[in-house]
Write a protein that holds these residues in place. Structure first.
Motif, short mmCIF file in Angstrom:
data_model
loop_
_atom_site.label_atom_id
_atom_site.label_comp_id
_atom_site.label_asym_id
_atom_site.label_seq_id
_atom_site.Cartn_x
_atom_site.Cartn_y
_atom_site.Cartn_z
N ALA A 86 45.22 28.36 33.15
CA ALA A 86 44.14 29.21 32.65
C ALA A 86 43.82 30.31 33.64
N GLN B 277 37.40 29.59 29.24
CA GLN B 277 38.56 28.72 29.13
C GLN B 277 38.79 27.95 30.43
N CYS C 200 38.28 34.23 29.31
CA CYS C 200 39.10 33.47 30.25
C CYS C 200 38.24 32.56 31.11
#
Lengths: 154, 247
Positions: A96, A118, A115
């Motif tokens: 990630a 995530q 992001c």
């Protein structure tokens, strides 16, 4: 619960973490560094990783919430998290972070926000799983048992 | 960006107490291999230190190039007085560090008359050919791809005892001593996508040199394991053969 049952549960649980890709072989490398003279090595390193990561994720949240995002600040944080997650075998966190860095490069703020979410998700997942794993180990040790060697021939 | 403020630097090559049980100071033993490890990441410092200690090295771990120079006495000219006590057999440093990079540290070490003979190994999470070349040209002995493994450190250790040469030259096959452990039993042969098979070759062999050369990409990896590599190949570049994930 019987000792043998606990040991089996631990093995199955650990196995599942590898199968799900939550952990990779670097975690096994860490386990190889644990022995009678350093019986808590893995949990100690992982604890440091948690402390480090909590701080980094906090800094990242702050940096991305600025009016003008300074990617020169954001990227090194992500790089660091990528490195430490890689060092302990937290594969999904690392992956990630790789994606995150590519959006940093593009200076895409919106994508970076996604992001970060995530990364946080993967991080809390591995944190949760590892804490469970360590608890299982503690239970075994408390019952006078040994942590079984990882048999990964599956 | 270490959270401990880099307080782990000692001026004498003694065992480092970094708050993890079992690390205590030991008297200087001139027969033991002493390694100076440099990494700004606390997690990585602890891991590399353990890797080195488990291969019977004495370790001093610092969190920056500046502290490394300070430890070596390169940053000032009072080095000579300390030389009798300071014996460093290997310097292993991370490449990407704030302030002074591993490459810059390497250059400073190679410029130093006292320490230019000490082998320097660079570690990096990024398999960038130009970076590797630059370090080797500057005199780095080897380049390790992070995350560093026990096999990597064992190879370095063997190098220091003269058994194996790191760069091009006469290489011997490393003994196939299993990485002994309580927890893992190599070889590991999972066959799922998320966990690529880890053959004994990958654990014990030397790295390959066919990395893609693209400095813009992060984590440049090839996804095809080249398990036919001979352990006798030059371990100059480390090719990571794993994780066909989101890179």
């Amino acid at each position: 619960m019987e000792l043998a049952q606990m040991q089996k549960s631990l093995q199955d649980y650990t196995k599942s973490l590898f199968l799900e890709g939550v952990l990779d072989s670097q975690f096994l490398q860490l386990q190889q560094l644990q022995d009678e003279s350093n019986p808590d090595f893995v949990s100690q390193v992982v604890t440091l990783f948690f402390q480090d990561s909590d701080r980094i994720l906090n800094d990242l949240s702050l940096s991305l919430d600025q009016q003008v995002v300074d990617f020169k600040k954001v990227d090194p944080h992500v790089h660091q998290l990528k490195g430490s997650s890689s060092s302990i075998g937290a594969q999904r966190v690392k992956n990630a972070c790789v994606v995150f860095r590519s959006f940093c490069e593009q200076q895409n703020v919106e994508a970076c926000h996604r992001c970060l979410q995530q990364v946080k998700q993967e991080y809390y997942l591995v944190k949760n799983r590892l804490e469970t794993l360590f608890k299982l180990e503690q239970q075994i040790v408390a019952s006078g048992g040994m942590i079984p060697a990882m048999e990964l021939g599956f | 960006m270490a959270s401990d403020g880099g307080v782990s630097c000692l001026r004498r090559p003694e065992m480092l107490n970094i708050g993890i049980g079992g690390m205590e100071s030991q008297p200087l033993d001139l027969d033991e291999v002493h390694v100076l490890a440099v990494d700004d990441s606390l997690v990585d410092r602890i891991v590399i230190e353990r890797l080195l200690r488990i291969t019977s090295c004495k370790v001093t771990a610092v969190d920056s190039g500046w502290r490394a120079l300070e430890f070596l006495g390169i940053d000032n000219e009072k080095a000579s007085a300390k030389l009798d006590r300071l014996k460093v057999d290997l310097i292993i440093t991370d490449y990407c560090m704030p302030g002074m990079t591993g490459y810059e540290l390497l250059k400073k070490i190679k410029e130093s008359s006292s320490f230019r003979q000490v082998p320097v190994v660079i570690m990096s999470s990024e398999n960038v050919m130009t970076r590797i070349d630059r370090c080797l040209e500057e005199g780095a002995e080897d380049f390790l791809l992070k995350p560093v493994k026990l096999a990597d450190v064992k190879r370095l250790r063997n190098y220091l005892t003269g058994d194996v040469r790191l760069s091009n030259g006469n290489k011997r096959k490393l003994p196939e001593d299993s990485v002994s452990s309580v927890h893992a039993s190599p070889p590991l042969t999972l066959s799922t996508d998320s966990f690529p098979p880890l053959s004994p070759v990958e654990i014990f062999s030397s790295p390959l040199s066919s990395a893609m050369d693209d400095e813009d990409d992060d984590d440049v990896l090839t996804s095809s394991p080249e398990s036919s590599s001979s352990p006798e190949d030059s371990p100059v570049r480390r090719q990571k053969m794993r994780s066909p994930g989101l890179d």
